[in-house]
Design a protein around this motif. Structure first.
Motif, mmCIF file in Angstrom:
data_model
loop_
_atom_site.group_PDB
_atom_site.id
_atom_site.type_symbol
_atom_site.label_atom_id
_atom_site.label_comp_id
_atom_site.label_asym_id
_atom_site.label_seq_id
_atom_site.Cartn_x
_atom_site.Cartn_y
_atom_site.Cartn_z
ATOM 1 N N ASN A 138 0.808 -1.215 0.000
ATOM 2 C CA ASN A 138 0.000 0.000 0.000
ATOM 3 C C ASN A 138 0.849 1.277 0.000
ATOM 4 O OD1 ASN A 138 -1.226 2.165 2.127
ATOM 5 N ND2 ASN A 138 -2.840 1.437 0.749
ATOM 6 N N PHE A 139 1.898 1.311 0.843
ATOM 7 C CA PHE A 139 2.820 2.447 0.922
ATOM 8 C C PHE A 139 2.114 3.761 1.261
ATOM 9 C CE2 PHE A 139 5.096 -0.551 -1.814
ATOM 10 C CZ PHE A 139 6.359 -0.560 -1.232
ATOM 11 N N SER A 140 1.017 3.704 1.992
ATOM 12 C CA SER A 140 0.225 4.915 2.233
ATOM 13 C C SER A 140 0.986 6.012 2.978
ATOM 14 C CB SER A 140 -1.055 4.567 2.993
ATOM 15 O OG SER A 140 -0.765 3.801 4.139
ATOM 16 N N PHE A 141 1.761 5.652 3.994
ATOM 17 C CA PHE A 141 2.529 6.633 4.765
ATOM 18 C C PHE A 141 4.024 6.314 4.725
ATOM 19 C CE2 PHE A 141 -1.711 6.612 6.585
ATOM 20 C CZ PHE A 141 -1.992 7.968 6.732
ATOM 21 N N ALA A 142 4.448 5.534 3.770
ATOM 22 C CA ALA A 142 5.847 5.104 3.716
ATOM 23 C C ALA A 142 6.786 6.278 3.483
ATOM 24 C CB ALA A 142 6.027 4.075 2.606
ATOM 25 N N GLU A 143 7.981 6.159 4.058
ATOM 26 C CA GLU A 143 9.076 7.114 3.859
ATOM 27 C C GLU A 143 8.688 8.544 4.225
ATOM 28 O OE1 GLU A 143 11.603 6.574 0.378
ATOM 29 O OE2 GLU A 143 10.467 4.739 -0.084
ATOM 30 N N CYS A 144 7.965 8.676 5.339
ATOM 31 C CA CYS A 144 7.709 9.995 5.928
ATOM 32 C C CYS A 144 8.735 10.179 7.041
ATOM 33 C CB CYS A 144 6.285 10.088 6.462
ATOM 34 S SG CYS A 144 5.019 10.058 5.166
ATOM 35 N N PRO A 145 9.830 10.877 6.791
ATOM 36 C CA PRO A 145 10.990 10.852 7.694
ATOM 37 C C PRO A 145 10.794 11.524 9.045
ATOM 38 C CG PRO A 145 11.317 12.472 5.965
ATOM 39 C CD PRO A 145 10.063 11.724 5.617
ATOM 40 N N THR A 158 -7.402 -3.728 9.747
ATOM 41 C CA THR A 158 -6.299 -4.000 8.828
ATOM 42 C C THR A 158 -5.282 -2.869 8.841
ATOM 43 O OG1 THR A 158 -5.752 -4.564 6.534
ATOM 44 C CG2 THR A 158 -7.464 -2.920 6.858
ATOM 45 N N ILE A 159 -4.046 -3.206 8.487
ATOM 46 C CA ILE A 159 -2.986 -2.218 8.249
ATOM 47 C C ILE A 159 -2.283 -2.651 6.973
ATOM 48 C CG2 ILE A 159 -1.036 -0.956 9.210
ATOM 49 C CD1 ILE A 159 -1.691 -2.093 11.932
ATOM 50 N N GLY A 160 -2.090 -1.743 6.048
ATOM 51 C CA GLY A 160 -1.603 -2.116 4.729
ATOM 52 C C GLY A 160 -0.160 -2.545 4.662
ATOM 53 N N GLY A 161 0.164 -3.287 3.604
ATOM 54 C CA GLY A 161 1.530 -3.691 3.336
ATOM 55 C C GLY A 161 2.411 -2.475 3.079
ATOM 56 N N SER A 162 3.528 -2.411 3.803
ATOM 57 C CA SER A 162 4.474 -1.291 3.686
ATOM 58 C C SER A 162 3.838 0.048 4.020
ATOM 59 C CB SER A 162 5.093 -1.234 2.286
ATOM 60 O OG SER A 162 5.853 -2.379 2.013
ATOM 61 N N ALA A 163 2.732 0.050 4.762
ATOM 62 C CA ALA A 163 2.008 1.294 5.044
ATOM 63 C C ALA A 163 2.880 2.334 5.721
ATOM 64 C CB ALA A 163 0.781 0.993 5.901
ATOM 65 N N PHE A 164 3.755 1.903 6.642
ATOM 66 C CA PHE A 164 4.619 2.837 7.366
ATOM 67 C C PHE A 164 6.090 2.477 7.175
ATOM 68 C CE2 PHE A 164 0.497 2.710 9.432
ATOM 69 C CZ PHE A 164 0.180 4.057 9.515
ATOM 70 N N GLN A 165 6.394 1.809 6.118
ATOM 71 C CA GLN A 165 7.768 1.378 5.860
ATOM 72 C C GLN A 165 8.720 2.572 5.798
ATOM 73 O OE1 GLN A 165 8.263 -1.555 2.719
ATOM 74 N NE2 GLN A 165 10.173 -0.590 2.074
ATOM 75 N N GLU A 166 9.875 2.419 6.461
ATOM 76 C CA GLU A 166 10.943 3.423 6.453
ATOM 77 C C GLU A 166 10.491 4.778 6.983
ATOM 78 O OE1 GLU A 166 13.905 3.345 3.216
ATOM 79 O OE2 GLU A 166 12.656 1.767 2.333
ATOM 80 N N CYS A 167 9.599 4.769 7.974
ATOM 81 C CA CYS A 167 9.309 5.994 8.736
ATOM 82 C C CYS A 167 10.336 6.037 9.852
ATOM 83 C CB CYS A 167 7.876 5.974 9.263
ATOM 84 S SG CYS A 167 6.636 6.170 7.966
#
Length: 489
Positions: A138-145, A158-167
């Motif tokens: 999903n990557f909805s919030f991904a890479e928000c530093p 539910t929580i999406g795949g990669s939703a918060f990845q690399e935060c």
């Protein structure tokens, strides 16, 4: 005069309150508004983006992604998310109750986003298929530093795949107990893969009682130091490799600071390789309620992308353990595992349950129904199941000669055990020691196998006799079965 002064004071107070109220109003004025599917978005001058309404967000129609091209799909989609023109100004996202879905890359890579609040009504993270990893993302919030404050409301499913990845600024998260796997679960499920993967500052994670599923790769390569696994966990969600030959959970894969895992009593199974590559995790205790372990600590060193490392040295089973199966690859390639304890209810070992555990020194065997052939071949086995147990059941997979030696040895140990330590003589010590040596020499492996009396206490007693073995014999009863005869070695 006093009345006039009082009226003047009230007037001044009213003006001051009006000025303060006006200032608050001015600071939070609306900058822009628009539509996003069934929802309305509003951005205020404080950088707060609010999505409100009933139903779904709009989302780009991505479909299946060809292998190796996922990066090209991680973009802003400004024609769908019209608020993205303000992405540098957005500091807080509030999604109100009534919103049911989050779109693909909806808030992806927002450089100044600090706070996110998601409602209880979220039931879907709209996703696309990643054919390279065999998962949906999903990557909805991904890479928000700068994302540091995250509220996931109880009621979310539910929580999406990669939703918060690399935060990378996110330090803590509490997972709602209502997160579930969908009815058509086939690997991606209610969490999604890599939900918090590579959140390098994430060290505080709460998995509450009531949670039934742990997502695949959910906390891969985070800074988690300790975690409590709830008693209510029923499913260790998995992902499949691209060639569909293996399934993994890897929930805490590569957590280089994870040193403590507590399994709450009540949990029934631990499966799916959740603790690979955790170099500080040296000991785990398995609660009595667990009935099955499979793949849980398997390192699988043949993977080119994920090389092996496992520091696990000891696995302890709580008293009254109910475990019946130690399944395939449960502790495979745990090269530092030194002690293995097999509870009495175990009846089955899966393929390579302890495969390549080359450092195992001691095995404590409480089960009378488990075949010793499922255990490492390089360890000393201490059997505790009692003198009345059937040796044939346990050793039906061992060579006939070894089985015969075992029976002879267990008889000798029972006889020698009739002495108290202070009454051991040079002769009884010599007989017992010779039999132990002969058993080791006859066996096809280096095992020394015994029953209840052949425990660490017996070995300690024998070793303690080294200084006594040359002492004169004490008188013994002629009928004593341990008294050596001329034919004894």
């Amino acid at each position: 005069m006093k009345l006039k002064k009082l009226l003047s004071l009230l007037a001044a107070t009213t003006m001051a309150l009006t000025a303060i109220t006006g200032a608050i109003s001015v600071s939070a004025e609306t900058v822009d508004t628009g539509k996003c599917g069934d929802l309305t978005w509003t951005l205020d001058s404080d950088g707060v983006l609010t999505l409100s309404g009933e139903g779904e967000m709009a989302s780009p129609n991505v479909g299946a992604v060809p292998a190796g091209s996922i990066e090209s799909y991680l973009v802003d989609y400004p024609e769908v998310y019209t608020y993205k023109k303000y992405k540098d100004n957005i500091k807080k996202v509030v999604i109100e109750e009534g919103v049911t879905s989050i779109g693909i890359c909806a808030f992806y890579k927002m450089p100044n986003l600090e706070t996110v609040t998601l409602p209880s009504t979220i039931t879907e993270f709209i996703s696309f298929g990643d054919s390279q990893s065999g998962t949906v993302r999903n990557f909805s919030f991904a890479e928000c530093p700068k994302l540091k404050n995250l509220t996931l409301s109880e009621g979310m499913t539910t929580i999406g795949g990669s939703a918060f990845q690399e935060c990378t600024a996110l330090e803590s998260v509490s997972i709602p107990s209502t997160i579930i796997a969908p009815k058509d679960y086939a690997g991606e499920g209610g969490w999604g893969v890599w939900t918090f993967g590579k959140c390098s500052s994430l060290k505080d994670v709460t998995l509450p009682e009531g949670l039934t599923v742990i997502g695949a790769d959910a906390f891969t390569e985070t800074a988690i130091e300790s975690v409590v696994i709830p008693s209510t966990i029923q499913l260790w969600q998995y992902r499949t490799e691209p060639n569909n030959t293996a399934c993994h959970n890897d929930a805490f894969y590569g957590c280089s600071k994870l040193s403590s895992v507590t399994f709450t009593n009540g949990i029934k199974s631990i499966v799916g390789t959740p603790f690979r590559q955790c170099p500080l995790l040296k000991k785990v205790t398995i609660p009595a309620s667990v009935t099955m372990i499979s793949g849980a600590f398997n390192e699988m060193p043949n993977s080119e992308t994920r090389p092996s490392y496992n520091a696990l040295e000891e696995v302890a089973f709580e008293e009254d353990s109910q475990i019946t199966e130690i399944g395939s690859n449960a502790f495979r390639n745990c090269d530092n595992l030194k002690v293995i304890e097999i509870p009495e209810n175990v009846t089955k070992f899966g393929n390579d349950a302890f495969g390549s555990c080359t450092s195992v020194e001691k095995i404590y065997l409480y089960s009378q129904n488990a075949s010793a052939s499922g255990l490492p071949k390089n360890a000393r086995i201490y059997s505790y199941f009692g003198s009345q147990a059937s040796t044939q059941t346990m050793f039906n997979d061992i060579e006939e000669e070894m089985s015969k030696t075992y029976k002879e040895l267990s008889t000798a140990v029972r006889e020698a055990g009739k002495y108290s330590e202070k009454d051991y003589t040079a002769e009884s010590y010599g007989v017992l020691k010779a039999l132990l040596d002969e058993a080791a020499k006859k066996g096809k492996t280096s095992h020394i196998l015994g029953m209840k009396y052949l425990t660490e206490d017996i070995y300690s007693a024998i070793e303690g006799l080294e200084e006594k073995k040359d002492e004169p014999s004490t008188p013994s009863d002629p009928s004593d079965p341990s008294k050596p005869s001329e034919s004894d070695p």
